[in-house]
Scaffold this motif. Structure first.
Motif, PDB file in Angstrom:
ATOM      1  N   ILE A 381       0.904  -1.547  -0.177  1.00 30.77           N
ATOM      2  CA  ILE A 381      -0.121   0.112  -0.089  1.00 30.77           C
ATOM      3  C   ILE A 381       0.903   0.902  -0.063  1.00 30.77           C
ATOM      4  N   GLU A 382       0.232   2.384  -1.012  1.00 24.92           N
ATOM      5  CA  GLU A 382       1.016   3.419  -0.658  1.00 24.92           C
ATOM      6  C   GLU A 382       0.201   4.821  -0.638  1.00 24.92           C
ATOM      7  N   LEU A 383       0.454   6.299  -0.274  1.00 26.34           N
ATOM      8  CA  LEU A 383       0.053   7.587  -0.385  1.00 26.34           C
ATOM      9  C   LEU A 383      -1.469   7.048   0.643  1.00 26.34           C
ATOM     10  N   GLU A 434      -4.223   9.082  -4.817  1.00 32.06           N
ATOM     11  CA  GLU A 434      -4.673   9.162  -3.287  1.00 32.06           C
ATOM     12  C   GLU A 434      -5.905   9.095  -2.894  1.00 32.06           C
ATOM     13  N   PRO A 435      -6.060   8.465  -2.094  1.00 31.89           N
ATOM     14  CA  PRO A 435      -7.693   8.847  -1.750  1.00 31.89           C
ATOM     15  C   PRO A 435      -8.185   9.317  -0.360  1.00 31.89           C
ATOM     16  N   ILE A 436      -9.123  10.568   0.108  1.00 27.22           N
ATOM     17  CA  ILE A 436      -9.135  11.461   0.805  1.00 27.22           C
ATOM     18  C   ILE A 436     -10.120  10.856   1.442  1.00 27.22           C
ATOM     19  N   PHE A 437     -10.008  10.527   2.755  1.00 21.70           N
ATOM     20  CA  PHE A 437     -11.134  10.760   4.036  1.00 21.70           C
ATOM     21  C   PHE A 437     -11.870  11.990   4.010  1.00 21.70           C
ATOM     22  N   VAL A 438     -13.306  11.240   4.191  1.00 25.77           N
ATOM     23  CA  VAL A 438     -14.408  12.933   4.530  1.00 25.77           C
ATOM     24  C   VAL A 438     -14.945  12.487   5.750  1.00 25.77           C
ATOM     25  N   GLU A 445     -18.563   7.544  14.758  1.00 27.95           N
ATOM     26  CA  GLU A 445     -17.033   6.440  13.791  1.00 27.95           C
ATOM     27  C   GLU A 445     -15.887   7.159  13.235  1.00 27.95           C
ATOM     28  N   GLU A 446     -14.826   6.387  13.330  1.00 29.07           N
ATOM     29  CA  GLU A 446     -14.123   6.325  13.146  1.00 29.07           C
ATOM     30  C   GLU A 446     -14.169   6.212  11.668  1.00 29.07           C
ATOM     31  N   ASP A 447     -14.871   5.398  10.622  1.00 28.99           N
ATOM     32  CA  ASP A 447     -14.672   5.042   9.545  1.00 28.99           C
ATOM     33  C   ASP A 447     -16.460   5.602   8.970  1.00 28.99           C
ATOM     34  N   ASP A 448     -16.712   6.874   9.720  1.00 31.87           N
ATOM     35  CA  ASP A 448     -18.580   7.259   9.348  1.00 31.87           C
ATOM     36  C   ASP A 448     -17.559   7.972   8.180  1.00 31.87           C
ATOM     37  N   GLY A 449     -18.086   7.990   6.789  1.00 27.96           N
ATOM     38  CA  GLY A 449     -18.002   9.261   5.985  1.00 27.96           C
ATOM     39  C   GLY A 449     -17.821   8.577   4.493  1.00 27.96           C
ATOM     40  N   VAL A 450     -16.808   9.419   3.803  1.00 25.73           N
ATOM     41  CA  VAL A 450     -17.041   9.080   2.189  1.00 25.73           C
ATOM     42  C   VAL A 450     -15.005   8.928   2.531  1.00 25.73           C
ATOM     43  N   VAL A 451     -15.063   8.151   0.943  1.00 24.90           N
ATOM     44  CA  VAL A 451     -13.513   8.310   0.562  1.00 24.90           C
ATOM     45  C   VAL A 451     -13.399   8.675  -0.798  1.00 24.90           C
ATOM     46  N   LEU A 452     -12.831   9.853  -1.298  1.00 21.97           N
ATOM     47  CA  LEU A 452     -13.010  10.121  -2.745  1.00 21.97           C
ATOM     48  C   LEU A 452     -11.784  10.022  -3.136  1.00 21.97           C
ATOM     49  N   THR A 453     -11.678   9.818  -4.804  1.00 23.29           N
ATOM     50  CA  THR A 453     -10.335   9.394  -5.598  1.00 23.29           C
ATOM     51  C   THR A 453     -10.508   9.820  -6.773  1.00 23.29           C
ATOM     52  N   LEU A 488      -2.587  12.507 -13.896  1.00 21.61           N
ATOM     53  CA  LEU A 488      -3.033  11.446 -12.613  1.00 21.61           C
ATOM     54  C   LEU A 488      -2.074  12.446 -11.804  1.00 21.61           C
ATOM     55  N   ASP A 489      -2.612  12.616 -10.226  1.00 21.20           N
ATOM     56  CA  ASP A 489      -2.272  13.925  -9.485  1.00 21.20           C
ATOM     57  C   ASP A 489      -1.036  13.275  -7.938  1.00 21.20           C
ATOM     58  N   LEU A 490      -1.210  14.091  -7.228  1.00 19.42           N
ATOM     59  CA  LEU A 490       0.088  13.215  -6.132  1.00 19.42           C
ATOM     60  C   LEU A 490      -0.793  13.782  -4.692  1.00 19.42           C
ATOM     61  N   HIS A 491      -1.141  14.441  -4.721  1.00 18.94           N
ATOM     62  CA  HIS A 491      -2.178  15.081  -2.799  1.00 18.94           C
ATOM     63  C   HIS A 491      -2.515  15.938  -2.949  1.00 18.94           C
ATOM     64  N   GLY A 492      -3.763  15.962  -2.046  1.00 24.80           N
ATOM     65  CA  GLY A 492      -4.555  17.456  -1.741  1.00 24.80           C
ATOM     66  C   GLY A 492      -5.136  17.267  -0.784  1.00 24.80           C
ATOM     67  N   ILE A 493      -5.641  18.098  -0.477  1.00 22.82           N
ATOM     68  CA  ILE A 493      -6.919  18.286   1.160  1.00 22.82           C
ATOM     69  C   ILE A 493      -8.852  18.731   0.436  1.00 22.82           C
ATOM     70  N   PHE A 494      -9.441  17.877   1.140  1.00 26.19           N
ATOM     71  CA  PHE A 494     -10.949  18.571   1.185  1.00 26.19           C
ATOM     72  C   PHE A 494     -11.110  19.604   1.917  1.00 26.19           C
ATOM     73  N   ILE A 495     -12.178  20.876   1.619  1.00 25.49           N
ATOM     74  CA  ILE A 495     -12.273  21.734   2.509  1.00 25.49           C
ATOM     75  C   ILE A 495     -13.232  22.179   2.396  1.00 25.49           C
TER      76      ILE A 495
END
Length: 505
Positions: A381-383, A434-438, A445-453, A488-495
């Motif tokens: 696994i990476e990113l 890279e998947p981003i958790f929102v 709960e820790e995993d209550d949300g969505v994963v965006l990629t 193909l991007d590298l990193h980012g954030i959810f605002i």
């Protein structure tokens, strides 16, 4: 599919987008000019936008219609008429050449503002709504660093913590941990947060002319974790790279016979733990998370046995047979290290000081130093990303891209570090970023949300898309197809919507 209506805000991502300018080409994928793109979520709809970062590097290159600004893997020779000796003299007298402001790796939030970042001393302010490029900030004006990570941390008050290397004083190379406040006092409202930047502490480099390369660092409630790895920059080679006609990347070398040193800085006293703590040679780019438990620091990282990853992304290797031909000689491995904070003076030499239930060990040596061996959590696994509300705390889930022996990501993975269970999503021809958790608002709960990629297709007949997965089940919620080429991007954030200053376009 159905996009969750509570998902309101902007997913902002960064990565290399332009690799050819006029008749010239960059040598390395990581050198490409920064391309920002964003997905804005409004009442179940998704809007896409992309724009090149208008850096000085971009402007100079586009104006000259060729590459005139050097990047890490590509040395450029702007003006062949300039006297090479004058140039050489200027380079040697400065030791470190002027770096690029092609900020292509990540996005950082400072106060109410957002910046595109890379690993040089320059960052560029951007407007997250319009993707316009605003002012350039030079860290060096506020703190003596020549390079800094593009993976800062944020404390509970929203202050930014980051780490940079100071090579300015010849022979006094050190790593500097610094803090950028999230707000400035009322009387200084017109001044920037950077004017109030504070140096938390500095760590002398073990080798004055060969500082360690690092891409990120770790943080717990009370400590900062810095790993000094034997993947190092040669300052003398770097200073003469231009004259020798080689790129800066060739000045990085992995010394596999050496140790990897762990540094722990107490956030309250701003002092380093004096015990010498080390492990075997390894190369790492990404820390996953870290926390404290029963007198130990537990930290998880993605590590490699060599530095082959960087070499793979030279563009000469990224041809049509890339997926078949390129094989990692070292698979990324998620390793957990457990380090006891109190060095028991009476402990026997050779005894394992770890008392937590883990296969990780920390063995006391004759000279009082501690030799650590990790527990292997998983491979390939990476990113890695986590629910950032759990940053520095005991946690369960890592969201990452799945890579096996090829550096091409083929799936998205949810890994439970406690039970070692894995969920994944994957489809043919899909290269996820890279998947981003929102987190869902008011999530318990820790995993209550969505994963965006973002998904880029290796099949040219298929359109790229943004994928939303339910973070609990990893079932697909929806995809937003984009009818333009996506990089193909590298990193980012959810605002989140509340953090976006609304400015008229």
């Amino acid at each position: 599919g159905e996009w969750p209506t509570w998902l309101q805000g902007i997913l902002l991502r960064n990565g290399p987008g332009m690799h050819t300018i006029g008749d010239t080409k960059y040598n390395h994928w990581f050198d490409g000019l920064a391309l920002l793109h964003s997905f804005t979520f409004k009442n179940g709809d998704v809007y896409y936008r992309s724009k090149y970062l208008r850096s000085d590097a971009y402007s100079c290159n586009v104006e000259a219609n060729r590459i005139v600004v050097s990047e890490f893997g590509t040395m450029a020779y702007p003006d062949p008429c300039k006297n090479i000796f004058a140039k050489a003299f200027c380079y040697l007298s400065h030791t470190i050449p002027e770096f690029t402001d092609n900020c292509l790796i990540n996005i950082m939030k400072t106060g109410d503002d957002f910046y595109a970042t890379s690993e040089t001393n320059f960052i560029r302010k951007i407007n997250p709504q319009t993707l316009e490029t605003l002012e350039k900030v030079d860290y060096n004006k506020y703190v003596a660093v020549n390079v800094a990570t593009s993976h800062p941390h944020y404390d509970s008050a929203g202050n930014v913590l980051n780490l940079g290397t100071s090579i300015v004083d010849k022979g006094k190379t050190k790593y500097i941990l610094f803090k950028i406040p999230s707000s400035v006092p009322e009387k200084d409202k017109k001044k920037s947060c950077f004017k109030h930047l504070e140096v938390v502490c500095s760590i002398p480099s073990r080798s004055l002319l060969h500082p360690s390369y690092y891409h990120s660092f770790g943080i717990t409630e009370n400590y900062i974790i810095f790993i000094e790895q034997p993947f190092r920059l040669d300052i003398v080679k770097m200073a003469t790279a231009y004259i020798r006609g080689v790129n800066w990347a060739s000045c990085l070398a992995y010394h596999k016979e050496e140790k990897t040193w762990f540094h722990f800085i107490d956030r309250k006293t701003k002092k380093e733990i004096p015990t010498k703590i080390y492990t075997d040679a390894m190369v790492l780019f990404h820390h996953v998370n870290a926390y404290e438990e029963d007198g130990h620091i537990v930290f998880d990282i993605i590590a490699y046995a060599d530095n082959s990853l960087y070499d793979m992304f030279y563009l000469k290797n990224l041809n049509k047979d890339f997926e078949e031909n390129i094989k990692l000689t070292s698979v990324p491995t998620c390793k957990r290290f457990v380090v006891p904070l109190q060095n028991d003076k009476d402990a026997e030499v050779g005894s394992n000081l770890v008392t937590l239930p883990s296969t990780a060990t920390a063995v006391k040596e004759k000279d009082g130093s501690i030799y650590c061996q990790p527990e292997i959590l998983c491979e390939g696994i990476e990113l890695p990303r986590i629910n950032y509300d759990y940053n520095g705390k005991k946690y369960r889930y890592v969201f990452a891209t799945g890579v096996q022996w090829s550096p091409v990501p083929t799936k998205i993975v949810k890994f439970n570090v406690q039970t070692k269970e894995t969920l994944h999503w994957g489809e043919d021809h899909c290269w996820p970023s890279e998947p981003i958790f929102v987190p869902r608002p008011d999530a318990k709960e820790e995993d209550d949300g969505v994963v965006l990629t973002c998904i880029v297709m290796s099949d040219p007949n298929k359109a790229p898309f943004l994928l939303a997965l339910d973070a609990k089940t990893f079932k697909e919620l929806g995809r937003a197809t984009v009818n333009v080429e996506m990089h193909l991007d590298l990193h980012g954030i959810f605002i989140p919507e509340k953090d976006v200053k609304t400015e008229p376009e």
